[in-house]
Scaffold this motif. Structure first.
Motif, PDB file in Angstrom:
ATOM      1  N   GLY A 223      15.270  28.805  24.274  1.00  0.00           N
ATOM      2  CA  GLY A 223      16.236  28.286  25.229  1.00  0.00           C
ATOM      3  C   GLY A 223      17.205  29.307  25.780  1.00  0.00           C
ATOM      4  N   ILE A 224      17.041  30.571  25.419  1.00  0.00           N
ATOM      5  CA  ILE A 224      17.955  31.627  25.852  1.00  0.00           C
ATOM      6  C   ILE A 224      17.287  32.460  26.940  1.00  0.00           C
ATOM      7  CG2 ILE A 224      19.219  33.693  25.138  1.00  0.00           C
ATOM      8  CD1 ILE A 224      19.349  32.466  22.325  1.00  0.00           C
ATOM      9  N   GLU A 225      17.954  32.580  28.063  1.00  0.00           N
ATOM     10  CA  GLU A 225      17.431  33.397  29.152  1.00  0.00           C
ATOM     11  C   GLU A 225      17.680  34.867  28.848  1.00  0.00           C
ATOM     12  OE1 GLU A 225      18.343  35.734  32.744  1.00  0.00           O
ATOM     13  OE2 GLU A 225      19.759  34.070  32.568  1.00  0.00           O
ATOM     14  N   LEU A 226      16.613  35.662  28.909  1.00  0.00           N
ATOM     15  CA  LEU A 226      16.699  37.077  28.564  1.00  0.00           C
ATOM     16  C   LEU A 226      16.545  37.997  29.763  1.00  0.00           C
ATOM     17  CD1 LEU A 226      14.487  37.077  25.326  1.00  0.00           C
ATOM     18  CD2 LEU A 226      16.988  37.131  25.453  1.00  0.00           C
ATOM     19  N   ALA A 278      15.861  42.680  35.584  1.00  0.00           N
ATOM     20  CA  ALA A 278      17.035  42.963  34.758  1.00  0.00           C
ATOM     21  C   ALA A 278      16.901  42.192  33.455  1.00  0.00           C
ATOM     22  CB  ALA A 278      18.310  42.546  35.491  1.00  0.00           C
ATOM     23  N   LEU A 279      17.083  42.887  32.341  1.00  0.00           N
ATOM     24  CA  LEU A 279      16.950  42.278  31.019  1.00  0.00           C
ATOM     25  C   LEU A 279      18.198  42.586  30.209  1.00  0.00           C
ATOM     26  CD1 LEU A 279      13.784  42.234  28.782  1.00  0.00           C
ATOM     27  CD2 LEU A 279      16.002  42.831  27.802  1.00  0.00           C
ATOM     28  N   GLY A 280      18.823  41.556  29.653  1.00  0.00           N
ATOM     29  CA  GLY A 280      20.021  41.727  28.850  1.00  0.00           C
ATOM     30  C   GLY A 280      19.676  42.252  27.465  1.00  0.00           C
ATOM     31  N   LEU A 281      20.009  43.513  27.194  1.00  0.00           N
ATOM     32  CA  LEU A 281      19.607  44.117  25.927  1.00  0.00           C
ATOM     33  C   LEU A 281      20.378  43.553  24.740  1.00  0.00           C
ATOM     34  CD1 LEU A 281      19.025  47.870  26.828  1.00  0.00           C
ATOM     35  CD2 LEU A 281      17.319  46.146  26.239  1.00  0.00           C
ATOM     36  N   ASP A 282      21.649  43.241  24.914  1.00  0.00           N
ATOM     37  CA  ASP A 282      22.399  42.656  23.803  1.00  0.00           C
ATOM     38  C   ASP A 282      21.795  41.317  23.394  1.00  0.00           C
ATOM     39  OD1 ASP A 282      24.315  44.781  23.820  1.00  0.00           O
ATOM     40  OD2 ASP A 282      25.301  43.822  25.528  1.00  0.00           O
ATOM     41  N   ARG A 283      21.428  40.521  24.385  1.00  0.00           N
ATOM     42  CA  ARG A 283      20.798  39.228  24.079  1.00  0.00           C
ATOM     43  C   ARG A 283      19.449  39.410  23.398  1.00  0.00           C
ATOM     44  NH1 ARG A 283      21.454  34.695  28.867  1.00  0.00           N
ATOM     45  NH2 ARG A 283      23.743  34.660  28.951  1.00  0.00           N
ATOM     46  N   LEU A 284      18.660  40.365  23.894  1.00  0.00           N
ATOM     47  CA  LEU A 284      17.349  40.579  23.293  1.00  0.00           C
ATOM     48  C   LEU A 284      17.495  41.001  21.841  1.00  0.00           C
ATOM     49  CD1 LEU A 284      14.295  40.740  23.438  1.00  0.00           C
ATOM     50  CD2 LEU A 284      14.517  43.073  24.351  1.00  0.00           C
ATOM     51  N   LEU A 285      18.424  41.884  21.539  1.00  0.00           N
ATOM     52  CA  LEU A 285      18.632  42.295  20.153  1.00  0.00           C
ATOM     53  C   LEU A 285      19.111  41.124  19.310  1.00  0.00           C
ATOM     54  CD1 LEU A 285      18.704  44.452  17.984  1.00  0.00           C
ATOM     55  CD2 LEU A 285      20.991  45.111  18.782  1.00  0.00           C
ATOM     56  N   MET A 286      19.978  40.293  19.872  1.00  0.00           N
ATOM     57  CA  MET A 286      20.445  39.111  19.156  1.00  0.00           C
ATOM     58  C   MET A 286      19.284  38.199  18.788  1.00  0.00           C
ATOM     59  SD  MET A 286      22.777  35.973  20.544  1.00  0.00           S
ATOM     60  CE  MET A 286      21.290  35.244  21.246  1.00  0.00           C
ATOM     61  N   VAL A 287      18.373  37.979  19.733  1.00  0.00           N
ATOM     62  CA  VAL A 287      17.204  37.148  19.466  1.00  0.00           C
ATOM     63  C   VAL A 287      16.298  37.816  18.437  1.00  0.00           C
ATOM     64  CG1 VAL A 287      15.094  36.210  20.489  1.00  0.00           C
ATOM     65  CG2 VAL A 287      17.272  35.970  21.690  1.00  0.00           C
ATOM     66  N   ALA A 288      16.150  39.142  18.531  1.00  0.00           N
ATOM     67  CA  ALA A 288      15.273  39.859  17.608  1.00  0.00           C
ATOM     68  C   ALA A 288      15.736  39.721  16.158  1.00  0.00           C
ATOM     69  CB  ALA A 288      15.206  41.339  17.990  1.00  0.00           C
ATOM     70  N   VAL A 289      17.057  39.749  15.942  1.00  0.00           N
ATOM     71  CA  VAL A 289      17.578  39.660  14.571  1.00  0.00           C
ATOM     72  C   VAL A 289      17.888  38.217  14.177  1.00  0.00           C
ATOM     73  CG1 VAL A 289      18.532  41.984  14.712  1.00  0.00           C
ATOM     74  CG2 VAL A 289      19.998  40.027  15.239  1.00  0.00           C
TER      75      VAL A 289
END
Length: 306
Positions: A223-226, A278-289
């Motif tokens: 549900g999170i847009e990345l 455009a990809l939000g890196l902070d969000r992607l890292l948040m999802v990864a962890v």
């Protein structure tokens, strides 16, 4: 503030992203953070800085580089958007943008799949672990299967309380998307939501066979847009018209004067075709962890500075 373990993991994450693009032959570029004009976008409020603006995106400058002959380029940079504060939002954040000259938006979807798998592999190889909540990155998310792809029309038919056409006509598209559609996207398997109404893609190219739609997509996990990507609109006249429409929408909501990015529009005439994302890196890292908020992955939150 992040501890040493999470800072090392963040550094490894950025290293992985850079290595992915360099291995694919992309050139890393950097562009000015403070600019005299910004992209006219009704849903984004820029932050002023000594009479100019902090970039909400490096898009204008990166596409000007493409217009001057570069092909595949990427950039990791700070971006700024006023009043974006919350669990998944900060006024300052790290953005990854990349562009392919001569490509369409499906090529960017393929890039996203490969990038997330590479990041997952590289983070796992560090042996650091993702901390509280388990050591498996992207837990309960299947990155091995091809990512799902669903059109905006299909998603609204399946999940929205109102038809897509009505939401666009009444100006409630964003509200319905956030409340009804997004929570249903990307659970257990990433999904691309694609082919947006032309009203929701001011910089995106129209589909040849369906000109009421644009070749735009967003990537979702849980549900999170990345990410937000599209085949670029390279018709200078149509882009100018769309910018005028955005400026009129801005005037209705804010008492500001917005100028057209004339240098960008002039260079656009020299760009035949391209696709960018455009990809939000902070969000992607948040999802990864498997995190629950950006404060778990950024070195400093605004609260840490006051």
């Amino acid at each position: 503030m992040l501890g040493e373990k999470r800072l090392k993991l963040r550094a490894a994450f950025f290293d992985s992203v850079r290595l992915f693009f360099k291995n694919k032959g992309f050139l890393e570029v950097d562009t000015p953070v403070r600019q005299p004009v910004v992209i006219p976008e009704a849903n984004i409020v820029p932050i002023e800085a000594d009479g100019e603006y902090l970039q909400a995106s490096p898009e204008l400058c990166m596409k000007r580089l493409l217009a001057r002959g570069l092909t595949n380029i990427f950039q990791i940079c700070p971006c700024f958007r006023k009043n974006e504060i919350g669990t998944l939002h900060m006024e300052e954040f790290r953005m990854l943008e990349w562009y392919r000259r001569g490509a369409r938006y499906h090529a960017l979807m393929d890039d996203c799949e490969q990038l997330l798998r590479a990041v997952d592999k590289d983070l796992t190889a560090t042996g650091i672990g993702c901390g509280p909540g388990g050591d498996n990155f992207f837990a309960e998310t299947d990155l091995d299967m091809p990512f799902l792809r669903i059109t905006v029309a299909q998603a609204f038919d399946a999940y929205s309380r109102v038809p897509l056409e009505q939401a666009v006509r009444e100006g409630s598209f964003d509200e319905v998307l956030v409340e009804d559609v997004e929570p249903k996207l990307g659970g257990g398997r990433p999904v691309f939501l694609y082919d947006y109404p032309v009203e929701l893609g001011s910089l995106a190219r129209r589909k040849d066979e369906e000109p009421h739609l644009v070749e735009r997509f967003e990537l979702y996990i849980n549900g999170i847009e990345l990410a937000n990507g599209f085949t670029e609109l390279t018709d200078e006249r149509e882009q100018r018209t769309r910018f005028h429409d955005e400026i009129e929408a801005i005037k209705q909501g804010r008492n500001v004067t917005t100028a057209l990015p004339e240098r960008f529009l002039q260079d656009l005439e020299h760009l035949d075709s391209a696709a960018g994302i455009a990809l939000g890196l902070d969000r992607l890292l948040m999802v990864a962890v498997n995190g629950r908020g950006l404060k778990e992955v950024v070195p400093f939150t605004p609260q840490d500075l006051t």
